[in-house]
Design a protein around this motif. Sequence first.
Motif, PDB file in Angstrom:
ATOM      1  N   GLN A   1       5.142  16.652  -6.587  1.00 30.44           N
ATOM      2  CA  GLN A   1       4.089  15.673  -6.350  1.00 30.44           C
ATOM      3  C   GLN A   1       4.161  14.534  -7.356  1.00 30.44           C
ATOM      4  O   GLN A   1       3.896  13.387  -7.031  1.00 30.44           O
ATOM      5  N   ARG A   2       4.582  14.840  -8.592  1.00 28.97           N
ATOM      6  CA  ARG A   2       4.722  13.762  -9.578  1.00 28.97           C
ATOM      7  C   ARG A   2       5.874  12.833  -9.208  1.00 28.97           C
ATOM      8  O   ARG A   2       5.784  11.618  -9.382  1.00 28.97           O
ATOM      9  N   VAL A   3       6.949  13.405  -8.680  1.00 29.57           N
ATOM     10  CA  VAL A   3       8.041  12.550  -8.191  1.00 29.57           C
ATOM     11  C   VAL A   3       7.528  11.673  -7.044  1.00 29.57           C
ATOM     12  O   VAL A   3       7.828  10.471  -6.971  1.00 29.57           O
ATOM     13  N   ALA A   4       6.728  12.281  -6.164  1.00 26.01           N
ATOM     14  CA  ALA A   4       6.203  11.528  -5.022  1.00 26.01           C
ATOM     15  C   ALA A   4       5.324  10.369  -5.483  1.00 26.01           C
ATOM     16  O   ALA A   4       5.349   9.283  -4.897  1.00 26.01           O
ATOM     17  N   ILE A   5       4.564  10.596  -6.546  1.00 23.85           N
ATOM     18  CA  ILE A   5       3.730   9.513  -7.084  1.00 23.85           C
ATOM     19  C   ILE A   5       4.622   8.411  -7.652  1.00 23.85           C
ATOM     20  O   ILE A   5       4.405   7.216  -7.410  1.00 23.85           O
ATOM     21  N   ALA A   6       5.663   8.820  -8.377  1.00 26.50           N
ATOM     22  CA  ALA A   6       6.602   7.830  -8.924  1.00 26.50           C
ATOM     23  C   ALA A   6       7.267   7.043  -7.798  1.00 26.50           C
ATOM     24  O   ALA A   6       7.447   5.827  -7.883  1.00 26.50           O
ATOM     25  N   ARG A   7       7.610   7.745  -6.728  1.00 26.70           N
ATOM     26  CA  ARG A   7       8.237   7.073  -5.584  1.00 26.70           C
ATOM     27  C   ARG A   7       7.313   6.013  -4.994  1.00 26.70           C
ATOM     28  O   ARG A   7       7.741   4.908  -4.654  1.00 26.70           O
ATOM     29  N   ALA A   8       6.025   6.377  -4.853  1.00 31.11           N
ATOM     30  CA  ALA A   8       5.074   5.423  -4.290  1.00 31.11           C
ATOM     31  C   ALA A   8       4.891   4.223  -5.219  1.00 31.11           C
ATOM     32  O   ALA A   8       4.757   3.085  -4.769  1.00 31.11           O
ATOM     33  N   LEU A   9       4.913   4.482  -6.536  1.00 30.50           N
ATOM     34  CA  LEU A   9       4.712   3.398  -7.508  1.00 30.50           C
ATOM     35  C   LEU A   9       5.922   2.460  -7.576  1.00 30.50           C
ATOM     36  O   LEU A   9       5.796   1.297  -7.964  1.00 30.50           O
TER      37      LEU A   9
ATOM     38  N   MET B   1       8.109   5.283   6.075  1.00 29.65           N
ATOM     39  CA  MET B   1       7.410   4.101   6.582  1.00 29.65           C
ATOM     40  C   MET B   1       6.432   3.546   5.551  1.00 29.65           C
ATOM     41  O   MET B   1       6.295   2.338   5.414  1.00 29.65           O
ATOM     42  N   SER B   2       5.770   4.461   4.826  1.00 32.15           N
ATOM     43  CA  SER B   2       4.754   3.969   3.893  1.00 32.15           C
ATOM     44  C   SER B   2       5.384   3.267   2.686  1.00 32.15           C
ATOM     45  O   SER B   2       4.695   2.635   1.901  1.00 32.15           O
ATOM     46  N   LEU B   3       6.717   3.367   2.546  1.00 32.02           N
ATOM     47  CA  LEU B   3       7.385   2.596   1.492  1.00 32.02           C
ATOM     48  C   LEU B   3       7.671   1.167   1.966  1.00 32.02           C
ATOM     49  O   LEU B   3       8.065   0.306   1.178  1.00 32.02           O
ATOM     50  N   GLY B   4       7.507   0.936   3.265  1.00 29.74           N
ATOM     51  CA  GLY B   4       7.744  -0.404   3.783  1.00 29.74           C
ATOM     52  C   GLY B   4       9.183  -0.666   4.203  1.00 29.74           C
ATOM     53  O   GLY B   4       9.610  -1.816   4.249  1.00 29.74           O
ATOM     54  N   ILE B   5       9.927   0.396   4.526  1.00 23.82           N
ATOM     55  CA  ILE B   5      11.291   0.162   5.001  1.00 23.82           C
ATOM     56  C   ILE B   5      11.269  -0.120   6.505  1.00 23.82           C
ATOM     57  O   ILE B   5      10.297   0.150   7.183  1.00 23.82           O
TER      58      ILE B   5
ATOM     59  N   VAL C   1       0.836  -1.195   0.000  1.00 27.21           N
ATOM     60  CA  VAL C   1       0.000   0.000   0.000  1.00 27.21           C
ATOM     61  C   VAL C   1       0.874   1.249   0.000  1.00 27.21           C
ATOM     62  O   VAL C   1       1.479   1.594   0.998  1.00 27.21           O
ATOM     63  N   GLY C   2       0.967   1.908  -1.147  1.00 28.47           N
ATOM     64  CA  GLY C   2       1.757   3.142  -1.226  1.00 28.47           C
ATOM     65  C   GLY C   2       0.916   4.337  -0.838  1.00 28.47           C
ATOM     66  O   GLY C   2      -0.315   4.269  -0.828  1.00 28.47           O
ATOM     67  N   MET C   3       1.590   5.434  -0.509  1.00 27.22           N
ATOM     68  CA  MET C   3       0.826   6.617  -0.113  1.00 27.22           C
ATOM     69  C   MET C   3       1.419   7.893  -0.691  1.00 27.22           C
ATOM     70  O   MET C   3       2.635   8.059  -0.732  1.00 27.22           O
ATOM     71  N   VAL C   4       0.534   8.772  -1.140  1.00 21.79           N
ATOM     72  CA  VAL C   4       0.943  10.083  -1.646  1.00 21.79           C
ATOM     73  C   VAL C   4       0.317  11.135  -0.737  1.00 21.79           C
ATOM     74  O   VAL C   4      -0.876  11.086  -0.460  1.00 21.79           O
ATOM     75  N   PHE C   5       1.147  12.072  -0.268  1.00 18.95           N
ATOM     76  CA  PHE C   5       0.717  13.016   0.758  1.00 18.95           C
ATOM     77  C   PHE C   5       0.441  14.401   0.178  1.00 18.95           C
ATOM     78  O   PHE C   5       1.002  14.786  -0.847  1.00 18.95           O
ATOM     79  N   GLN C   6      -0.379  15.126   0.894  1.00 24.00           N
ATOM     80  CA  GLN C   6      -0.688  16.497   0.487  1.00 24.00           C
ATOM     81  C   GLN C   6       0.584  17.341   0.377  1.00 24.00           C
ATOM     82  O   GLN C   6       0.743  18.120  -0.552  1.00 24.00           O
ATOM     83  N   GLN C   7       1.507  17.149   1.327  1.00 24.22           N
ATOM     84  CA  GLN C   7       2.721  17.979   1.351  1.00 24.22           C
ATOM     85  C   GLN C   7       3.907  17.317   0.630  1.00 24.22           C
ATOM     86  O   GLN C   7       5.053  17.646   0.900  1.00 24.22           O
ATOM     87  N   PHE C   8       3.653  16.365  -0.233  1.00 22.82           N
ATOM     88  CA  PHE C   8       4.664  15.649  -1.042  1.00 22.82           C
ATOM     89  C   PHE C   8       5.613  14.804  -0.197  1.00 22.82           C
ATOM     90  O   PHE C   8       5.834  13.637  -0.489  1.00 22.82           O
ATOM     91  N   ASN C   9       6.232  15.443   0.805  1.00 21.35           N
ATOM     92  CA  ASN C   9       7.151  14.724   1.693  1.00 21.35           C
ATOM     93  C   ASN C   9       8.276  13.998   0.969  1.00 21.35           C
ATOM     94  O   ASN C   9       8.639  12.878   1.330  1.00 21.35           O
ATOM     95  N   LEU C  10       8.843  14.628  -0.054  1.00 19.67           N
ATOM     96  CA  LEU C  10      10.018  14.034  -0.693  1.00 19.67           C
ATOM     97  C   LEU C  10      11.201  14.161   0.256  1.00 19.67           C
ATOM     98  O   LEU C  10      11.287  15.106   1.039  1.00 19.67           O
ATOM     99  N   PHE C  11      12.119  13.219   0.179  1.00 20.29           N
ATOM    100  CA  PHE C  11      13.307  13.290   1.022  1.00 20.29           C
ATOM    101  C   PHE C  11      14.195  14.414   0.496  1.00 20.29           C
ATOM    102  O   PHE C  11      14.669  14.348  -0.637  1.00 20.29           O
ATOM    103  N   PRO C  12      14.422  15.449   1.305  1.00 23.33           N
ATOM    104  CA  PRO C  12      15.053  16.660   0.783  1.00 23.33           C
ATOM    105  C   PRO C  12      16.528  16.487   0.424  1.00 23.33           C
ATOM    106  O   PRO C  12      17.075  17.278  -0.324  1.00 23.33           O
ATOM    107  N   HIS C  13      17.143  15.430   0.958  1.00 23.49           N
ATOM    108  CA  HIS C  13      18.581  15.243   0.710  1.00 23.49           C
ATOM    109  C   HIS C  13      18.835  14.294  -0.450  1.00 23.49           C
ATOM    110  O   HIS C  13      19.974  13.923  -0.707  1.00 23.49           O
ATOM    111  N   MET C  14      17.787  13.874  -1.140  1.00 26.34           N
ATOM    112  CA  MET C  14      17.962  12.960  -2.264  1.00 26.34           C
ATOM    113  C   MET C  14      17.451  13.621  -3.542  1.00 26.34           C
ATOM    114  O   MET C  14      16.463  14.362  -3.513  1.00 26.34           O
TER     115      MET C  14
END
Lengths: 246, 240
Positions: free
Chosen positions: A146-154, B146-150, A82-95
């Motif tokens: 947000q599109r990166v975040a969707i790709a990350r979840a996928l 966490m939601s990535l399952g790590i 179960v992947g999740m996409v958040f309102q605030q994107f929450n991308l890892f800022p150091h990557m």
Amino acid sequence: MSSMIELKNVCKSFGETEVLHNIDLSIQEGEVVVVIGPSGSGKSTLIRCINCLEMLSSGELIVDKIKIPEERGKVRQIRLEVGMVFQQFNLFPHMTALENVAFGPSKARKMNKAKAADIARDLLDKVGLADFEDKLPGQLSGGQQQRVAIARALAVSPKVLLFDEPTSALDPEMIGEVLDVMKNIARDSGMTMVVVTHEMGFAAQVGDRLIFMDDGKIVEEGKPGEVMKNPKSERLKDFLGHVKHH
Amino acid sequence: MGFEFSVITESLPALLAGAKLTWIITILGIVGGMICGILAGLGRIAGTASLGEEPHGIFKPLSVMTRYISGGYVETIRGTPIIVQAMFLYFAFPMLVKAVTDIERFRIEALTAAVITIIFNAGAYIAEIVRGSVVSVNKGLLEAGMSLGITRFQLIVHVIGPIAFRRMIPPLGNQFIISLKDTSLFIVIGVGELTRQGQEIMASNFRALEIWLTVAVMYLIMTTVLAMSLRKIERKMKIF
Ligand SMILES: Nc1ncnc2c1ncn2[C@@H]1O[C@H](COP(=O)(O)OP(=O)(O)OP(=O)(O)O)[C@@H](O)[C@H]1O
Ligand SMILES: [Mg+2]
């Protein structure tokens, strides 16, 4: 057809206040469910329960045959599905964008770096960001993030994707690009999706079912077109009136 | 009695030997203090939402215990002067050992006592730096991980760690410099570090101006090297 997600008599409280009251919900494999409702009605809490970011106070959750709370030790397995996409994107800022997307496959799915990067490149291409793989999140617009975040979840190939108001933090001109990506996923992959959004056009176009929540309960549900055209409850009529005017 | 440059050149070998010892105590202290500080800092927030999700089963009481032990350590160190800590370790601890065991001739070398004191002292302050930066990492990023399952371990190493570390650098630089200067207090347990070397030379030739000026410049050079290395690390990290 088998249920991908099932909630049975689910209650959720924060301290003394119960915010979800006896929710029963069954979502089929491949179904796209859109959840609407006023602020504070429990939409976020509901979908956060599905990937165990919130633990149920009572009741049962079954995701892809894994039962919670019975199999509490398998929470991580649920999250892989179960992947999740958040309102605030929450991308890892150091990557970089690529590293963000490759992170899941390489760490959660334990793939080797090269293969994870291949998957990530492929997905960035799918969301239209092939040229941005070396950019840090801070260098991208909201819509791009947000599109990166969707790709990350996928990237961890989940069976279900949860979206919590994925376009609410975006400037109007960027909402379309994100919704388009989501529509493509719904159309092409047959992914089970649960989407909290107030984009009624999206709901009508790709939703198989529309759920209206109020005060921690599911008040109405049905085919999006019908529910929108013939709202039964006063509260939904009210609510639809408000969304249309925005 | 004016300023005599020859006093400096004559005392330079002894002062440099002292500076070398100061540097060694500092580096060992900083490295050990980092390990100690990371463990105690994470220990203080074990089992809280700042490190992923709250534990269940046996891990719940374990994490509470970890928090208490780490907290007790940090508060004890912060609540007592470093000079008392050094005295305790060097003079009192061997007596304590003698009292509760039958080891007769237990001794701690002055240098060992100095290094251990700096490690535990810096560790307590670094623990607070670690805790502060980890707690300040946006919870949304933890949820995304966490939601990535790590696993929790992966979350700490790959998400929380790098983001928190970047915020730690300025206060860490501060602590490293404080620790370096704290080594001068080990004069009281007879470690031949820079300040003690200066004191001894001064006692024999009474050239306070030349000696303390040289000593001060040597400290300044060492603290500058520390500060610059940290700034270099900071620049190397990606801007975000
Ligand atoms: N962690 C929490 N602690 C305490 N109360 C919470 C917490 N999370 C949510 N709530 C409360 O639960 C209720 C439902 O919140 P939730 O975020 O699920 O609503 P929502 O429908 O997503 O609202 P919005 O449209 O504003 O996002 C609200 O009253 C909220 O204040
Ligand atoms: Mg919400």
